[in-house]
Motif scaffolding. Sequence first.
Motif, PDB file in Angstrom:
ATOM      1  N   LYS A   3       0.824  -1.206   0.000  1.00  0.00           N
ATOM      2  CA  LYS A   3       0.000   0.000   0.000  1.00  0.00           C
ATOM      3  C   LYS A   3       0.857   1.254   0.000  1.00  0.00           C
ATOM      4  CE  LYS A   3      -0.699   0.118   5.017  1.00  0.00           C
ATOM      5  NZ  LYS A   3      -1.707   0.150   6.099  1.00  0.00           N
ATOM      6  N   VAL A   4       0.260   2.310  -0.532  1.00  0.00           N
ATOM      7  CA  VAL A   4       0.882   3.630  -0.604  1.00  0.00           C
ATOM      8  C   VAL A   4      -0.129   4.627  -0.054  1.00  0.00           C
ATOM      9  CG1 VAL A   4       1.822   5.395  -2.137  1.00  0.00           C
ATOM     10  CG2 VAL A   4       2.240   2.973  -2.626  1.00  0.00           C
ATOM     11  N   VAL A   5       0.315   5.442   0.893  1.00  0.00           N
ATOM     12  CA  VAL A   5      -0.581   6.384   1.557  1.00  0.00           C
ATOM     13  C   VAL A   5      -0.024   7.792   1.425  1.00  0.00           C
ATOM     14  CG1 VAL A   5      -1.650   7.052   3.737  1.00  0.00           C
ATOM     15  CG2 VAL A   5      -1.345   4.626   3.185  1.00  0.00           C
ATOM     16  N   GLN A   6      -0.860   8.706   0.950  1.00  0.00           N
ATOM     17  CA  GLN A   6      -0.433  10.087   0.792  1.00  0.00           C
ATOM     18  C   GLN A   6      -1.152  10.989   1.803  1.00  0.00           C
ATOM     19  OE1 GLN A   6      -0.654   9.830  -3.947  1.00  0.00           O
ATOM     20  NE2 GLN A   6       0.213  11.770  -3.226  1.00  0.00           N
ATOM     21  N   SER A   7      -0.459  12.026   2.219  1.00  0.00           N
ATOM     22  CA  SER A   7      -1.081  13.019   3.094  1.00  0.00           C
ATOM     23  C   SER A   7      -0.455  14.390   2.840  1.00  0.00           C
ATOM     24  CB  SER A   7      -0.887  12.626   4.568  1.00  0.00           C
ATOM     25  OG  SER A   7       0.492  12.626   4.902  1.00  0.00           O
ATOM     26  N   PRO A   8      -1.212  15.477   3.046  1.00  0.00           N
ATOM     27  CA  PRO A   8      -2.651  15.434   3.289  1.00  0.00           C
ATOM     28  C   PRO A   8      -3.414  15.061   2.019  1.00  0.00           C
ATOM     29  CG  PRO A   8      -1.956  17.675   2.937  1.00  0.00           C
ATOM     30  CD  PRO A   8      -0.704  16.835   2.896  1.00  0.00           C
ATOM     31  N   LEU A   9      -4.713  14.837   2.115  1.00  0.00           N
ATOM     32  CA  LEU A   9      -5.510  14.530   0.932  1.00  0.00           C
ATOM     33  C   LEU A   9      -5.790  15.795   0.129  1.00  0.00           C
ATOM     34  CD1 LEU A   9      -8.046  11.879   2.276  1.00  0.00           C
ATOM     35  CD2 LEU A   9      -5.899  11.522   1.051  1.00  0.00           C
ATOM     36  N   SER A  24       3.957   7.735   2.114  1.00  0.00           N
ATOM     37  CA  SER A  24       4.581   6.612   2.818  1.00  0.00           C
ATOM     38  C   SER A  24       4.161   5.315   2.129  1.00  0.00           C
ATOM     39  CB  SER A  24       4.179   6.596   4.292  1.00  0.00           C
ATOM     40  OG  SER A  24       2.789   6.404   4.420  1.00  0.00           O
ATOM     41  N   TYR A  25       4.974   4.299   2.261  1.00  0.00           N
ATOM     42  CA  TYR A  25       4.678   3.070   1.530  1.00  0.00           C
ATOM     43  C   TYR A  25       5.078   1.835   2.339  1.00  0.00           C
ATOM     44  CZ  TYR A  25       9.655   3.322   0.312  1.00  0.00           C
ATOM     45  OH  TYR A  25      11.022   3.406   0.367  1.00  0.00           O
ATOM     46  N   GLU A  26       4.359   0.770   2.051  1.00  0.00           N
ATOM     47  CA  GLU A  26       4.692  -0.546   2.581  1.00  0.00           C
ATOM     48  C   GLU A  26       4.573  -1.525   1.424  1.00  0.00           C
ATOM     49  OE1 GLU A  26       2.313   0.148   6.792  1.00  0.00           O
ATOM     50  OE2 GLU A  26       2.464  -1.881   5.974  1.00  0.00           O
ATOM     51  N   VAL A  27       5.686  -1.965   0.912  1.00  0.00           N
ATOM     52  CA  VAL A  27       5.666  -2.915  -0.207  1.00  0.00           C
ATOM     53  C   VAL A  27       6.680  -4.009   0.069  1.00  0.00           C
ATOM     54  CG1 VAL A  27       4.941  -1.173  -1.892  1.00  0.00           C
ATOM     55  CG2 VAL A  27       7.378  -1.617  -1.540  1.00  0.00           C
ATOM     56  N   THR A  28       6.461  -5.155  -0.532  1.00  0.00           N
ATOM     57  CA  THR A  28       7.327  -6.302  -0.275  1.00  0.00           C
ATOM     58  C   THR A  28       8.652  -6.207  -1.023  1.00  0.00           C
ATOM     59  OG1 THR A  28       6.152  -7.468  -2.025  1.00  0.00           O
ATOM     60  CG2 THR A  28       5.445  -7.888   0.227  1.00  0.00           C
ATOM     61  N   ASN A  29       8.653  -5.490  -2.141  1.00  0.00           N
ATOM     62  CA  ASN A  29       9.860  -5.443  -2.961  1.00  0.00           C
ATOM     63  C   ASN A  29       9.954  -4.084  -3.643  1.00  0.00           C
ATOM     64  OD1 ASN A  29      12.141  -6.173  -4.392  1.00  0.00           O
ATOM     65  ND2 ASN A  29      10.981  -7.134  -6.041  1.00  0.00           N
TER      66      ASN A  29
END
Lengths: 112, 114
Positions: A3-9, A24-29
């Motif tokens: 997942k990739v999350v951006q702020s602010p919207l 910010s991001y959370e990825v396996t590779n």
Amino acid sequence: EDKVVQSPLSLVVHEGDTVTLNCSYEVTNFRSLLWYKQEKKAPTFLFMLTSSGIEKKSGRLSSILDKKELFSILNITATQTGDSAVYLCAVDSSSNTGKLIFGQGTTLQVKP
Amino acid sequence: NAGVTQTPKFRILKIGQSMTLQCAQDMNHNYMYWYRQDPGMGLKLIYYSVGAGITDKGEVPNGYNVSRSTTEDFPLRLELAAPSQTSVYFCASSNRQGARYEQYFGPGTRLTVT
């Protein structure tokens, strides 16, 4: 799940202000992180970051990637009304397919 | 050099109808992608292709089909349109060679299903 999350919207500023957009991001590779600008039409490419550090473009835009803390920021200094757009962050987490995972986007409005 | 082109720009479909969104690129890119973008959201990958004759599913493939018979063309087929498929559809391509391999996007197709 990647997942990739951006702020602010969304963000409203006045011309001349400096803005910082977060991703910010959370990825396996992780392979690379990309920033796009979208002005009511197709996204246009701004930056690609593959290693920690800073990349500059056009003098007023710059981006930082921190691979240890898993985030990137996009800075815009001396904002202009033409900077009004949706800014999209995407992560390329595949070595051979190029599939991008996009964040929700940050809508920036620059008022005169 | 037109880059990535898409047709049509706009389309209104009735529930249950089918249609094909066309995408073509003239940059000799091997990699092509279809995304949808719902209001206020980022892009979601529908299908992608790493070369002629090779396609695979993305995050949201249900209700869609693709084919890739040539390097240049990557049409997206909607079967039995549903209101949930109302969205803006973007096609993109890249070459994934060298240090820079960003995706280039077409102008989009705005689809409404009623």
